[in-house]
Write an enzyme that holds these catalytic residues in place. Structure first.
Site, PDB file in Angstrom:
ATOM      1  N   ASP A  15      -0.607  14.870  54.276  1.00  0.00           N
ATOM      2  CA  ASP A  15      -0.850  14.149  55.534  1.00  0.00           C
ATOM      3  C   ASP A  15       0.167  13.034  55.756  1.00  0.00           C
ATOM      4  O   ASP A  15      -0.132  12.048  56.435  1.00  0.00           O
ATOM      5  CB  ASP A  15      -2.274  13.569  55.576  1.00  0.00           C
ATOM      6  N   LYS A  18       4.691  15.310  57.705  1.00  0.00           N
ATOM      7  CA  LYS A  18       5.781  16.272  57.525  1.00  0.00           C
ATOM      8  C   LYS A  18       6.067  17.041  58.807  1.00  0.00           C
ATOM      9  O   LYS A  18       7.225  17.348  59.111  1.00  0.00           O
ATOM     10  CB  LYS A  18       5.423  17.248  56.401  1.00  0.00           C
ATOM     11  N   GLY A  42      -2.657  21.072  58.007  1.00  0.00           N
ATOM     12  CA  GLY A  42      -2.562  20.795  59.430  1.00  0.00           C
ATOM     13  C   GLY A  42      -1.380  19.891  59.701  1.00  0.00           C
ATOM     14  O   GLY A  42      -1.369  18.737  59.279  1.00  0.00           O
ATOM     15  N   HIS A  43      -0.354  20.412  60.370  1.00  0.00           N
ATOM     16  CA  HIS A  43       0.825  19.616  60.691  1.00  0.00           C
ATOM     17  C   HIS A  43       0.796  19.254  62.169  1.00  0.00           C
ATOM     18  O   HIS A  43       0.712  20.138  63.032  1.00  0.00           O
ATOM     19  CB  HIS A  43       2.103  20.388  60.352  1.00  0.00           C
ATOM     20  N   GLN A 226       0.914  20.505  52.311  1.00  0.00           N
ATOM     21  CA  GLN A 226       0.337  19.648  51.267  1.00  0.00           C
ATOM     22  C   GLN A 226       1.444  18.744  50.673  1.00  0.00           C
ATOM     23  O   GLN A 226       2.285  18.293  51.421  1.00  0.00           O
ATOM     24  CB  GLN A 226      -0.384  20.476  50.204  1.00  0.00           C
TER      25      GLN A 226
END
Length: 428
Positions: A15, A18, A42-43, A226
């Protein structure tokens, strides 16, 4: 002329931002590659004040005319993949060309069910904090050599044979271990065939797409999901993900040799967060932690659950620098610290009464670590409009330089807001 190849990885527990860093750097790349993880990541990308959350699509997907690759190291949930593509189409967005590796493994319905049942059966203190998306069970099948790959979805006979054998094993687990109902072969088989019909035009040799781009002079950007401290080998095991987010994972997860990588960029927040279980030495459970959570919008893009928040941990950053061979740090969310009179930064741990400046390899030892802090003055002003390093207030510049000095790694990008334009580039 050879193109440049960069890897973007997370330095902390995920988180870190990225997605927004990849989105910024993708402007100079021809190909963006997602090399591990699955829909548990989740990006978030913000473009023209519009927010996009990608769980499987590479964060460069919004650049029309480029290519995005989902590598062999990713476990693909077709329902999620198609949902993201359909969501972009519904918003009238034209996207990059998408190539899905024929060797990527597929998250099947039984993976999600077993994931949730297994987590529910764990006692307190042993829960992993899984998202329940079936990622771990899918990787387990991959290494047990009973997994379904993307290429199998377009071969009905191979799919039938593999699914027959695998579903028998899974139904035994569901009924005999968890007391759940068995799954119907026909229903899953037809669903998988439907996935195959849609995914077939996207399938390709991902490694060739990357190789040809580099040979023709194009830049390639590898996007990790991650982060380092969640790596299956190098993270805080067992409170980790099921893949290798570290820089080395980019090579095995895409089929691209390590000698051909030019730069590794590590993304770190100006503070630190963690989702799920496991040790977190700099966690703040009081007012400071809540301020970071609210100002930083620290709620999971995948699950929506609140993230644990705390101060920047330079012991962990130093570890990530060494494990990944970082060439530079992208420091995100510096603006979240705007309101603090003082800012703490962890430079060492106290473990069993002894000062330690290196990251413990043992999760049990890390759980005993008490942070040793240095305190720096805050800047107490809005930095979101700054577009060069010199425009930042002196205290903010000093904070960035402190991180550079301690990590012995240059900060090459600074995020001062959520948008693409809210970025200070220093050497990238």
């Amino acid at each position: 002329m050879k193109g440049r190849t960069d890897i973007v990885i997370g330095v902390q527990w995920g988180d870190e931002g990225k997605g927004r860093v990849v989105d910024v750097l993708a402007a100079d790349a021809g190909v963006v590659v997602r090399y591990q993880g699955g829909a548990n990541a989740g990006h978030t990308v913000v473009v023209d004040n519009e927010k996009y959350v990608f769980h499987l699509l590479p964060s460069g997907i919004l650049y029309q005319g480029k290519s995005c690759v989902i590598g062999n190291g990713v476990v693909v949930d077709p329902d999620t993949l198609f949902e993201e593509l359909d969501g972009l189409a519904a918003r009238g967005k034209k996207t990059a060309k998408l190539v899905v590796s024929h060797a990527a493994h597929i998250v099947m319905p039984y993976h999600k069910i077993i994931d949730r049942l297994a987590e529910g059966a764990r006692s307190e203190g042993t829960k992993i904090g899984t998202t329940g998306r079936g990622i771990g069970p899918c990787y387990a099948d991959k290494y047990e050599r009973i997994g379904i790959r993307a290429e199998d979805l377009v071969n009905p006979e191979v799919l039938r044979d593999k699914l027959t054998r695998t579903l028998k094993i899974k139904n035994d687990i569901l009924t005999k271990i968890y007391g759940a109902e068995p799954l119907d072969f026909g229903e899953i088989y037809e669903k998988a065939l439907a996935w195959g019909r849609r995914i077939e035009p996207m399938l390709g040799d991902a490694f060739l797409e990357i190789d040809e781009a580099v040979k023709s002079g194009g830049n390639v950007l590898f996007e990790g999901a991650q982060a380092t401290l969640l790596d299956i080998d190098h993270g805080t095991y067992p409170f980790v993900t099921s893949s290798s987010p570290c820089a080395g994972g980019a090579c095995t997860g895409s089929g691209f040799g390590p000698s051909r990588i030019d730069r590794v960029i590590g993304v770190a927040k100006a503070y630190c967060t963690r989702v799920g279980e496991g040790p977190f030495p700099t966690e703040e459970n009081g007012e400071a932690g809540e301020t970071l959570r609210q100002k930083g919008g620290e709620f999971g893009a995948t699950t929506g659950r609140p993230r644990r928040c705390g101060w920047c941990d330079l012991v962990a950053v130093d570890y990530a620098v060494k494990v990944n061979g970082l060439d530079g740090i992208a420091l995100t969310k510096l603006d979240v610290l705007d309101e603090f009179d003082e800012i703490k930064i962890c430079t060492a741990y106290e473990i069993d009464g002894k000062i330690r400046k290196t990251f413990p390899s043992s999760c049990a030892e890390l759980a005993k670590a008490k942070p040793v802090y240095e305190t720096l003055p805050g800047w107490k002003c809005d930095i979101s409009k700054c577009r060069s390093f010199d425009e930042l207030p002196q205290a903010a510049r000093d904070y960035v330089k402190y991180i550079e000095d301690k990590a012995e790694t240059p900060v090459v990008l600074i995020g001062v807001g959520a948008g693409r334009e809210d970025t200070i580039r220093r050497g990238l």
